[in-house]
Design a protein around this motif. Structure first.
Motif, mmCIF file in Angstrom:
data_model
loop_
_atom_site.group_PDB
_atom_site.id
_atom_site.type_symbol
_atom_site.label_atom_id
_atom_site.label_comp_id
_atom_site.label_asym_id
_atom_site.label_seq_id
_atom_site.Cartn_x
_atom_site.Cartn_y
_atom_site.Cartn_z
ATOM 1 N N PRO A 1 0.819 -1.210 0.000
ATOM 2 C CA PRO A 1 0.000 0.000 0.000
ATOM 3 C C PRO A 1 0.853 1.262 0.000
ATOM 4 N N GLY A 2 1.536 1.528 -1.050
ATOM 5 C CA GLY A 2 2.385 2.705 -1.106
ATOM 6 C C GLY A 2 3.282 2.550 -2.308
ATOM 7 N N CYS B 1 -8.285 6.578 0.959
ATOM 8 C CA CYS B 1 -7.075 5.785 0.821
ATOM 9 C C CYS B 1 -6.326 5.800 2.145
ATOM 10 N N GLY C 1 -3.422 3.921 2.311
ATOM 11 C CA GLY C 1 -2.126 3.344 1.952
ATOM 12 C C GLY C 1 -1.033 4.055 2.727
ATOM 13 N N THR C 2 0.185 3.567 2.599
ATOM 14 C CA THR C 2 1.276 4.101 3.417
ATOM 15 C C THR C 2 1.467 5.598 3.219
ATOM 16 N N ALA C 3 1.527 6.010 1.966
ATOM 17 C CA ALA C 3 1.796 7.418 1.699
ATOM 18 C C ALA C 3 0.680 8.292 2.247
ATOM 19 N N CYS C 4 -0.557 7.867 2.021
ATOM 20 C CA CYS C 4 -1.685 8.656 2.504
ATOM 21 C C CYS C 4 -1.750 8.637 4.023
ATOM 22 N N CYS D 1 -4.091 2.051 -0.757
ATOM 23 C CA CYS D 1 -3.403 2.611 -1.928
ATOM 24 C C CYS D 1 -4.188 2.595 -3.229
ATOM 25 N N LEU D 2 -4.514 3.771 -3.689
ATOM 26 C CA LEU D 2 -5.183 3.926 -4.972
ATOM 27 C C LEU D 2 -4.161 4.132 -6.074
ATOM 28 N N GLY D 3 -2.886 4.075 -5.724
ATOM 29 C CA GLY D 3 -1.850 4.211 -6.740
ATOM 30 C C GLY D 3 -1.569 5.655 -7.112
ATOM 31 N N CYS D 4 -2.031 6.603 -6.327
ATOM 32 C CA CYS D 4 -1.767 8.014 -6.609
ATOM 33 C C CYS D 4 -1.017 8.628 -5.436
ATOM 34 N N CYS D 5 -0.078 7.874 -4.883
ATOM 35 C CA CYS D 5 0.571 8.255 -3.627
ATOM 36 C C CYS D 5 1.223 9.625 -3.699
ATOM 37 N N VAL E 1 -5.375 11.115 -0.543
ATOM 38 C CA VAL E 1 -6.402 11.093 -1.584
ATOM 39 C C VAL E 1 -7.646 10.337 -1.137
#
Ligand SMILES: Cc1cc2nc3c(=O)[nH]c(=O)nc-3n(C[C@H](O)[C@H](O)[C@H](O)COP(=O)(O)O)c2cc1C
Ligand code: FES
Lengths: 571, 153
Positions: A177-178, B74, B76-79, B115-119, B124
């Motif tokens: 997830p990243g 999202c 995910g890690t970045a978000c 993760c939506l893939g737009c990190c 997002v």
């Protein structure tokens, strides 16, 4: 004169508003060819528009808005708003696999061919299958899906099998997830991935090809689907008289399905439970047939190797890690996006020079997602290759690289990953199912300000048990984020449990919000915006009511409100 | 709208199509109903509990009818690093629902995804598949308002 206008409409571009830009340009420019392209990796500057002139020049405009002012700049080839790739970045990057990404229309087979596409397949078809396998072996290519298994060797196993059907699967589940490298490749250069698969099918004798794509990637599915149609129309799936079948299968949202045996079960229409290996998939895989699984980026490398030769490929990188690697750069840095770097580059070069992160603020990077670990800034001169990362307790993983600044809490980061893995555990192995849950609860206790030193010791103990007591990579690697943060950031854990403080001021239970009366201009914006009415008319925050949502900090025009350690009122 | 039966008849009766069948039916109906489970079990000649087992394994499948618009936060890690827990709180407050629920007018449902893939645009959210990036509270509330006013596509 302008020959073509290209608008980047990969997921990252669309999220930044590229579709509006595209529509605006289409409505206002009628005499120039306008095409949609994929992602060039500079996601921080989206929406991006590239102009191609008659004399072959190419100019890229950044942060383009759907208005006349920006369109005029583009049409007049103005100097304003041009994307200037900083020297620090261009001198470090080595663009090979992503050379065509964002440069050509993803759904035009003609354009791909014009740029050398399918030449590698033609060359492979003029060689014997064994020579193709040998070439891949010689190149030193290792799987980009995380494990780093030599691709040539895997192909050799499959080609040695006698079977009426042999299966080759492209792992496009991209579960970390990243990470978004595989998404970007599939959206931007689907033909390159497919070409790699066709070469693989020829080399190994595979008869049935599958691409298992994450459900969250609709655009990748679309572009692959179009490319696949084109291949079939042109008969490119006819490998010297042997026609292979290619199918796209959409996953349904389960991280564990990225694991090989779980993916096979999922393709068979079942719950994605991993199973014990051996037998390995190359012996007994999809419906019992020999099966080889490779990652998207692995396949994306194959055409380059065949076309340019194994020796040239192997000249890039380190002794045991060859070629380039894509990284999805995100987190606390100035220039997030997709980067392609030669193996052996240091973490620091990626983070600071390419990513433009602030040297004084960066505390660590997280590599490898839920299976990986954190690497503190003092080890940033470590070269990126499979083996050195492993020795630091991280892994190459698929390529997610998250930069973490000093205002992020490492305990919270570990908790986040355990929440992910405990949720995604398929539940088959006790240690993975319950062990990750216990770890998560313990971490929650610590971030909640209720932890003790015994809890930290418990985490260390159970981490080893979960690792050893799990069948598949998910459970075996799930403790990694905890183990690595304990190794490098033990002091942060101790601060939480001994002093009941979160040094990064991130864990809400250990933080108060404090309004500095001397700075306050009494504008009442905070009072009006507070969702739980925690701020009194004389501008005092009641921390028992406050949910630490930060809304007041965000609306305060003079930065009078701050997060402070629990109980401490001063700065 | 196609009936469950029609969707199924477009697929080969091979068990490897079970997930595909669920996906197509969810696309049509928005969720997987009890009736759909029975029909699928019939069609592929497996027991309903096997179908239910597959449905519950994969997070994509819903057993409850979703709202008109689905908001996916999202995480995910970045978000997450960029504050997605706050984003989730803001939405929960605004809509008065928790993750996995639908609001009382059946207008919005809220989900959390990885993760939506737009990190690079974190944090997002996506609404019905359309991604909105670089969010802060103001921007988010504005977007929700747009949907309520019927102004967003
Ligand atoms: C829990 C888990 C998740 C995984 N997720 C992925 C993934 O999303 N993408 C991927 O390519 N490999 C993933 N892998 C690795 C695959 O099992 C496999 O090693 C890989 O696809 C092989 O391809 P490669 O040799 O080209 O890397 C995962 C492994 C585990 C244990
Ligand atoms: S972490 Fe949110 S888009 Fe990747």
């Amino acid at each position: 004169m302008i020959k073509r206008i290209k608008v980047g409409t990969a997921s990252c571009g669309i999220a930044a508003g590229a579709k509006d830009v595209l529509e605006f340009i289409k409505n206002n420019v009628t005499d120039i060819d306008i095409v949609e392209v994929g992602c060039i990796g500079h996601c921080y500057a989206e929406p991006l528009v590239e102009v191609e002139t008659d004399d072959g020049e190419s100019i890229i405009y950044r942060d383009v808005k759907p208005d006349k002012a920006d369109l005029d700049k583009i049409l007049s080839l103005s100097d304003e708003k041009r994307l200037k790739v900083r020297n620090e970045r261009s001198s470090r990057e080595l663009i090979m696999v992503t050379k065509l990404a964002g440069r050509i229309s993803p759904v035009s087979i003609d354009e791909y061919k014009k740029n050398g596409g399918y030449e590698a397949l033609a060359k492979a078809l003029s060689m014997s299958p064994k020579d193709v396998v040998d070439e891949i072996k010689k190149s030193g290519l290792r799987g980009r899906g995380g494990g780093g298994f030599p691709t040539g060797l895997k192909w050799e196993f499959l080609s040695a099998k006698e079977s009426e059907r042999k299966i080759m699967i492209c792992n496009a589940d991209e579960g970390d997830p990243g990470a978004f490298m595989d998404r970007s490749l599939m959206e931007s250069v689907p033909h390159q991935v497919l070409e790699g698969m066709l070469i693989g099918a020829y080399a190994t004798g595979a008869t049935d090809l599958f691409i298992y794509v994450r459900a969250e990637y609709p655009l990748a599915v679309r572009n692959l689907g179009i490319a696949l149609e084109q291949i079939k129309n042109e008969g490119l799936n006819n490998l010297n008289g042997r026609v292979v079948d290619i199918k796209i299968k959409e996953g349904a949202g389960a991280f564990v399905c990225g694991e090989e045996t779980a993916m096979i079960a999922s393709l068979e229409g079942k719950r994605g439970n991993p199973r014990y290996r051996p037998p390995f998939p190359t012996d007994k895989g999809y419906k019992g047939y020999p099966t080889a699984i490779n990652n998207v980026e692995t396949f994306g490398n194959v055409p380059l190797i065949i076309k340019g030769g194994a020796d040239r490929y192997a000249s890039i990188g380190t002794e045991h890690s060859k070629g380039t690697k894509l990284f999805a750069l995100a987190g606390d840095l100035k220039y997030p996006g997709l980067v392609e770097v030669p193996m052996g580059i240091t973490i620091g070069e990626i983070v600071f020079e390419i990513g433009g992160a602030d040297k004084d603020k960066v505390k660590a990077v997280q590599i490898g997602g839920p299976s990986g670990g954190c690497i503190p800034a003092k080890y940033f001169d470590t070269p990126i290759d499979y083996d050195s990362l492993k020795s630091l307790g991280a892994i190459m993983g698929s390529g997610g690289l998250i930069v973490i600044s000093s205002d992020r809490c490492m305990v919270e980061t570990a908790r986040y990953f355990l929440e992910f893995t405990s949720r995604e555990s398929c539940g088959k192995c006790t240690f993975c199912r319950i062990g990750t849950k216990r770890m998560l609860e313990t971490l929650e206790k610590i971030t909640g300000g209720k932890g003790s030193l015994e809890d930290v010791a418990f985490l260390e103990d159970i981490a080893g048990k979960v690792k050893n007591g799990s069948l598949c990579g998910l459970g075996q690697t799930a403790p990694n984020p905890v183990v690595s943060t304990l190794r490098f950031f033990r002091d942060e854990y101790e601060k939480h449990v001994v002093d009941k403080q979160c040094p990064a001021l991130q864990c809400n239970a250990l933080v108060d919000l404090y309004l500095n009366q001397d700075k306050c201009i009494k504008c009442k914006l905070c009072i009006k915006n507070c969702p739980v009415n925690a701020i009194s008319d004389d501008f005092v925050i009641d921390c028992d009511i406050c949910t630490r949502c930060n809304t007041c900090m965000e609306v305060c025009p003079v930065d009078a409100i701050k997060r402070v350690p629990k109980g401490g009122k001063s700065e | 709208m196609l009936a469950v039966k029609d969707v199924l008849s477009s697929l080969e009766q091979d068990n490897s199509n079970l997930i595909k069948a669920l996906q197509l039916i969810q696309e049509q109906e928005g969720y997987i109903s009890n009736e759909a489970i029975k029909e699928i079990a019939n069609y592929f000649n497996v027991s309903p509990v096997d179908v239910e087992g597959v449905v519950t394994f994969y997070t994509q499948f819903k057993r409850i009818k979703p709202g008109e618009h689905t908001i996916c936060v999202c995480d995910g890690t970045a978000c997450h690093i960029k504050g997605s827990p706050l984003v989730k709180n803001w939405i929960e407050e605004e809509l008065g629902i928790k993750e996995g629920e639908t609001d009382k007018d059946g207008f919005f449902s809220l989900e959390v995804v990885a993760c939506l893939g737009c990190c690079s645009l974190a944090p997002v959210v996506s609404i019905d598949g359309k991604v909105y990036g670089n969010l802060d509270r103001k921007k988010l509330l504005k977007i929700i308002k747009q949907y309520r006013n019927g102004g967003a596509k």
